[in-house]
Design an enzyme around this catalytic site. Structure first.
Site, PDB file in Angstrom:
ATOM      1  N   ASP A 172     -11.374   2.932   4.033  1.00 15.67           N
ATOM      2  CA  ASP A 172     -11.755   1.518   3.955  1.00 15.67           C
ATOM      3  C   ASP A 172     -13.284   1.374   3.940  1.00 15.67           C
ATOM      4  OD1 ASP A 172     -10.015  -0.518   3.576  1.00 15.67           O
ATOM      5  OD2 ASP A 172      -9.593  -0.910   5.688  1.00 15.67           O
TER       6      ASP A 172
ATOM      7  N   LYS B 231       0.842  -1.203   0.000  1.00  9.42           N
ATOM      8  CA  LYS B 231       0.000   0.000   0.000  1.00  9.42           C
ATOM      9  C   LYS B 231       0.872   1.247   0.000  1.00  9.42           C
ATOM     10  CE  LYS B 231      -3.909  -2.247   2.157  1.00  9.42           C
ATOM     11  NZ  LYS B 231      -4.560  -2.678   3.393  1.00  9.42           N
TER      12      LYS B 231
ATOM     13  N   GLN C 237      -5.009  -1.418   9.571  1.00  5.73           N
ATOM     14  CA  GLN C 237      -4.922  -2.754   8.986  1.00  5.73           C
ATOM     15  C   GLN C 237      -5.536  -3.791   9.925  1.00  5.73           C
ATOM     16  OE1 GLN C 237      -3.583  -3.471   5.813  1.00  5.73           O
ATOM     17  NE2 GLN C 237      -4.479  -5.489   6.214  1.00  5.73           N
TER      18      GLN C 237
END
Ligand code: NDP
Length: 298
Positions: free
Chosen positions: A121, A54, A98
């Site tokens: 997200d 990422k 994460q």
């Protein structure tokens, strides 16, 4: 009955590369640098690989990457305090924590602490609710990637029968919402569904998001259907090696379907590309809101 020809492969890797290039070109015109903060707690090896990929792709797109690596012993209070600082930081337009988090840290509490405007997200209750209500928000990355691939190969999705197998908040539910928004007739199937093969055979669009290696068999697929395989499963490949397979038995499915995503190289690469797209979206919205509030001040 098979279609006699092999399904066309949906090249998610190529599509994602083009999408990242479009994003890079748009970022270059902005006049400011969008910033993405990624928080990694603990030492999960798969998560470490995701986070470094990422960061690399964020920088390649011309954005700033802020990596926060914390030990597995981090307290929830300290993690929430970091999220609070990132919420307040004007250089940060997107925040991603994460998952999974180490034991003892509540993912729901941490996610809920993220400012919905920076929730790239798309996992906060606010963004999930906005998606369900058909309002603009930030949409989870993998589902968004699936939709972009479907629109690329099929164009207008209106009126098509879509079956989504899997109902997680991360994948199944948001994909179903997106397909409903596109006027598909959506069925959601899960571990308690009866006659799953028959339900799948109805699908013009079949999305598999289960996490069970090659569970969906070739004769579950309607001839000519479009198959989106979200699953990522590691299986033994002999010689002590492993390989990745999806939730769909690919070779048999390819003899039935019209279009199909491979694993790897299908949905997987779309996730980070859509994370960058969401970061750009969040940055643009903040910039627009700042302009509006500056005008209001004048
Ligand atoms: P979850 O484990 O959260 O959800 C799995 C879903 O599958 C559940 O809704 C479950 O039903 C359903 N399910 C389980 N067994 C069956 C069965 N036998 N028949 C029908 N449905 C079943 O997984 P995720 O949604 O997070 O992920 C799904 C897959 O997608 C995984 O392989 C994951 O690795 C992959 N993934 C890939 C990404 C990418 O970038 N390509 C990103 C995210 C995930 P129930 O609700 O009833 O338990």
């Amino acid at each position: 009955m098979t279609t006699g020809t092999l399904a066309r492969i949906i090249d998610g890797k190529g599509f994602a590369a083009r999408l990242r290039e479009t994003i890079r070109a748009e970022v270059a015109t902005l006049g400011f640098t969008p910033g993405l903060a990624v928080v990694l707690v603990g030492e999960d090896p798969a998560s470490k690989v995701y986070v470094s990929n990422k960061a690399k792709q964020t920088v390649e797109a011309g954005m700033a990457s802020f990596e926060h690596k914390l030990p597995a012993t981090t307290s929830e209070q300290d993690l929430l305090a970091l999220v609070g600082r990132l919420n307040a930081d004007p250089a940060v337009h997107g925040i991603l924590v994460q998952l999974p988090l180490p034991p003892g840290l509540r993912a729901e509490a941490v996610i809920e602490a993220i400012d919905p405007a920076k929730d790239v997200d798309g996992l906060t209750v606010t963004n999930a609710g906005r998606l369900a209500a058909g309002l603009p928000g930030l949409v989870p990355c993998t589902p968004l990637g699936c939709l972009l691939l479907l629109q690329d190969c099929l164009g207008d999705l209106s009126g098509r029968e879509a079956v989504v197998v899997g109902r997680s908040n991360l994948v199944g539910k948001p994909i179903a919402q997106l397909l409903l928004q596109q006027n598909c007739t959506v069925t959601m199937a899960h571990s308690r569904s009866r006659n799953l093969p028959e339900i799948c055979r109805r699908a013009d669009i079949l999305v598999a998001a289960v996490g069970r290696a090659e569970m969906i068999l070739g004769d579950w697929i309607k001839p000519g259907a479009t198959v989106i395989d979200v699953g990522i499963n590691r299986v033994a490949a002999g010689d002590g090696k492993t390989r990745l397979v999806g939730d769909v038995a690919f070779a048999a499915a390819q003899r039935q379907a019209g279009w199909i995503t491979p694993v790897p190289g299908g949905v997987g690469p779309m996730t980070i590309a859509c994370l960058l797209r969401n970061t750009l979206t969040a940055a643009r919205r903040r910039e627009r809101d700042d302009v509006i509030s500056n005008h209001e001040l004048v």
